[in-house]
Design an enzyme around this catalytic site. Structure first.
Site, PDB file in Angstrom:
ATOM      1  CG  ASP A  51       2.484  -4.498 -12.420  1.00 39.18           C
ATOM      2  OD1 ASP A  51       3.245  -4.797 -13.359  1.00 39.18           O
ATOM      3  OD2 ASP A  51       2.890  -4.052 -11.333  1.00 39.18           O
ATOM      4  CE1 TYR A  56       4.836  -2.983  -5.898  1.00 40.36           C
ATOM      5  CE2 TYR A  56       2.982  -3.804  -7.168  1.00 40.36           C
ATOM      6  CZ  TYR A  56       4.139  -3.070  -7.097  1.00 40.36           C
ATOM      7  OH  TYR A  56       4.593  -2.414  -8.216  1.00 40.36           O
ATOM      8  CE  LYS A  81       6.314  -4.692 -11.118  1.00 41.25           C
ATOM      9  NZ  LYS A  81       5.129  -4.545 -10.250  1.00 41.25           N
ATOM     10  CG  HIS A 114      10.350  -4.486  -7.912  1.00 37.52           C
ATOM     11  ND1 HIS A 114       9.356  -4.856  -7.041  1.00 37.52           N
ATOM     12  CD2 HIS A 114      10.016  -3.237  -8.322  1.00 37.52           C
ATOM     13  CE1 HIS A 114       8.464  -3.893  -6.931  1.00 37.52           C
ATOM     14  NE2 HIS A 114       8.847  -2.889  -7.701  1.00 37.52           N
ATOM     15  CB  ILE A 234       0.310  -0.860 -14.756  1.00 31.23           C
ATOM     16  CG1 ILE A 234       1.727  -0.320 -14.498  1.00 31.23           C
ATOM     17  CG2 ILE A 234       0.369  -2.074 -15.672  1.00 31.23           C
ATOM     18  CD1 ILE A 234       2.551  -1.216 -13.572  1.00 31.23           C
ATOM     19  CE  LYS A 236      -4.307   2.293  -5.443  1.00 33.37           C
ATOM     20  NZ  LYS A 236      -4.924   3.370  -4.640  1.00 33.37           N
ATOM     21  CB  SER A 237      -7.981   3.329  -9.812  1.00 38.70           C
ATOM     22  OG  SER A 237      -9.070   3.891  -9.089  1.00 38.70           O
ATOM     23  NE  ARG A 242     -10.347   7.640  -8.146  1.00 36.07           N
ATOM     24  CZ  ARG A 242     -11.128   7.946  -7.116  1.00 36.07           C
ATOM     25  NH1 ARG A 242     -12.126   8.790  -7.288  1.00 36.07           N
ATOM     26  NH2 ARG A 242     -10.930   7.431  -5.920  1.00 36.07           N
ATOM     27  CG  ASN A 246      -7.845   5.362 -14.808  1.00 33.02           C
ATOM     28  OD1 ASN A 246      -8.208   6.526 -15.021  1.00 33.02           O
ATOM     29  ND2 ASN A 246      -7.316   4.986 -13.663  1.00 33.02           N
TER      30      ASN A 246
HETATM   31  P1  A2P Z   1      -7.696   5.861  -6.370  1.00 35.18           P
HETATM   32  O1  A2P Z   1      -7.111   4.505  -6.106  1.00 35.18           O
HETATM   33  O2  A2P Z   1      -8.463   6.394  -5.204  1.00 35.18           O
HETATM   34  O3  A2P Z   1      -8.451   5.946  -7.664  1.00 35.18           O
HETATM   35  P2  A2P Z   1      -0.529   6.081 -10.410  1.00 35.18           P
HETATM   36  O4  A2P Z   1      -1.215   5.084 -11.267  1.00 35.18           O
HETATM   37  O5  A2P Z   1       0.265   7.083 -11.147  1.00 35.18           O
HETATM   38  O6  A2P Z   1       0.249   5.417  -9.297  1.00 35.18           O
HETATM   39  O7  A2P Z   1      -1.683   6.944  -9.681  1.00 35.18           O
HETATM   40  C1  A2P Z   1      -2.513   6.350  -8.742  1.00 35.18           C
HETATM   41  C2  A2P Z   1      -3.209   7.419  -7.941  1.00 35.18           C
HETATM   42  O8  A2P Z   1      -4.084   8.168  -8.801  1.00 35.18           O
HETATM   43  C3  A2P Z   1      -4.076   6.837  -6.861  1.00 35.18           C
HETATM   44  O9  A2P Z   1      -4.048   7.731  -5.766  1.00 35.18           O
HETATM   45  C4  A2P Z   1      -5.470   6.789  -7.499  1.00 35.18           C
HETATM   46  O10 A2P Z   1      -6.447   6.905  -6.495  1.00 35.18           O
HETATM   47  C5  A2P Z   1      -5.448   8.007  -8.380  1.00 35.18           C
HETATM   48  N1  A2P Z   1      -6.241   7.829  -9.602  1.00 35.18           N
HETATM   49  C6  A2P Z   1      -6.272   6.754 -10.415  1.00 35.18           C
HETATM   50  N2  A2P Z   1      -7.067   6.976 -11.473  1.00 35.18           N
HETATM   51  C7  A2P Z   1      -7.574   8.227 -11.328  1.00 35.18           C
HETATM   52  C8  A2P Z   1      -8.461   9.020 -12.094  1.00 35.18           C
HETATM   53  N3  A2P Z   1      -8.985   8.574 -13.221  1.00 35.18           N
HETATM   54  N4  A2P Z   1      -8.762  10.268 -11.621  1.00 35.18           N
HETATM   55  C9  A2P Z   1      -8.235  10.715 -10.480  1.00 35.18           C
HETATM   56  N5  A2P Z   1      -7.379  10.009  -9.708  1.00 35.18           N
HETATM   57  C10 A2P Z   1      -7.043   8.781 -10.131  1.00 35.18           C
END
Ligand code: A2P
Length: 281
Positions: A51, A56, A81, A114, A234, A236-237, A242, A246
């Site tokens: 996504d 972005y 978007k 968006h 969706i 983000k990591s 992680r 997820n």
């Molecule tokens: P990172 O990219 O270092 O993993 P959202 O999806 O709500 O926007 O949240 C994204 C944020 O949560 C990012 O800062 C991401 O950091 C962090 N994040 C994503 N997955 C995990 C996880 N399983 N445990 C802890 N932090 C996570």
């Protein structure tokens, strides 16, 4: 028809007959230079839905990631978007072409408006362009993001065409159950951005307790809660471990009482704009 199945991720049906993975990788805050590498990690982990958005500023990097992916095009589900400054019929057509060039695609899986953009109804003309682009085969599914019921009602009045998804902010401390119920009443899937609240809620004691009870992480508890409600998520990591974590949310369930714990965490704490006032221009 797309066939974006992955061994790990269930597919959900959209109102246009397409299928979408229930969980994808959010690419907000991933810079253009790093996007291709993040996508490679994502593909390796098992993601098929990616996504992005014109806003972005990483569509070119995502395009490189698609080109380098070890998967045929029809195994990927790419969302981008339309940004707020590009509303209107002709401008939407131009913006779409620009995104497609950067993404190096000849068709797009999903295009979203968006934001509705407060104080303007130009999103209706954008929606008319979206409908034509879908009819021409350049987009498989069309949807919206950050739309409230009043905005979707206007689309329905003007075109009779319902979005396939409405992507909205939705996480434990900012829940929008009434909007999700409205979406469902129109056969529109709710897709959740910032499902982890940008990571801010992961240390909350009630989540830590549920995580310990299931041998899962707080992030996994939250993502499972979204899935149990029929939502697409969706997270983000940029971190491979992680990313994998997820995805591992389809091998356990939450009891109704456990889901109620998450429901009770709502605190009205947005991380992003309010669609009633946000213009982003
Ligand atoms: P990172 O990219 O270092 O993993 P959202 O999806 O709500 O926007 O949240 C994204 C944020 O949560 C990012 O800062 C991401 O950091 C962090 N994040 C994503 N997955 C995990 C996880 N399983 N445990 C802890 N932090 C996570």
């Amino acid at each position: 028809m797309t066939s974006v199945s992955s061994p790990d991720i269930p597919l959900l049906t959209l109102n246009d007959g397409s299928s979408i993975p229930a969980l994808g990788l959010g690419l907000w805050k991933i810079d253009d230079a790093g996007a291709a590498a993040v996508m490679q990690e994502g593909v390796r982990a098992g993601y098929r839905l990616f996504d992005t958005a014109a806003m972005y500023n990483n569509e070119a990097g995502v395009g490189a990631g698609i080109a380098q992916a070890s998967l045929p095009r029809d195994k990927l589900f790419i969302t981008t978007k339309l940004w707020n400054s590009r509303h209107g019929y002709d401008e939407t057509m131009r913006a779409f072409d620009e995104s497609m060039i950067k993404l190096r695609l000849d068709y797009l899986d999903m295009y979203l408006i968006h934001w509705p953009v407060a104080g303007s109804e130009k999103y209706i003309d954008s929606w008319k362009a979206f409908i034509e682009l879908r009819a021409s085969g350049r987009i498989r599914s069309i949807g919206v993001s950050n739309f409230l019921a009043c905005h979707i009602e206007r689309l329905l009045e003007e075109t009779g065409v319902a979005p396939a998804v409405n992507q909205i902010e939705y996480h434990p401390v900012f829940q929008q159950p009434d909007l999700a119920a409205y979406n469902a009443s129109k056969n529109i899937r709710t897709e959740c951005w910032a499902p982890l609240g940008r990571g801010a809620v992961l240390e909350r004691p009630e989540l830590l307790a549920l995580a310990a009870a299931h041998g899962k992480s707080p992030a996994q508890i939250i993502l499972r809660w979204h899935f149990d409600q029929g939502f697409i998520v969706i997270p983000k990591s940029a971190n491979p471990e992680r990313m994998r974590q997820n995805l591992a949310v389809f091998d356990f369930t939450l009891a109704p009482g456990e889901r109620a714990v998450l429901a009770s965490m709502h605190a009205g704490q947005r991380t992003g704009g309010d669609p009633m006032t946000f213009t982003g221009l």
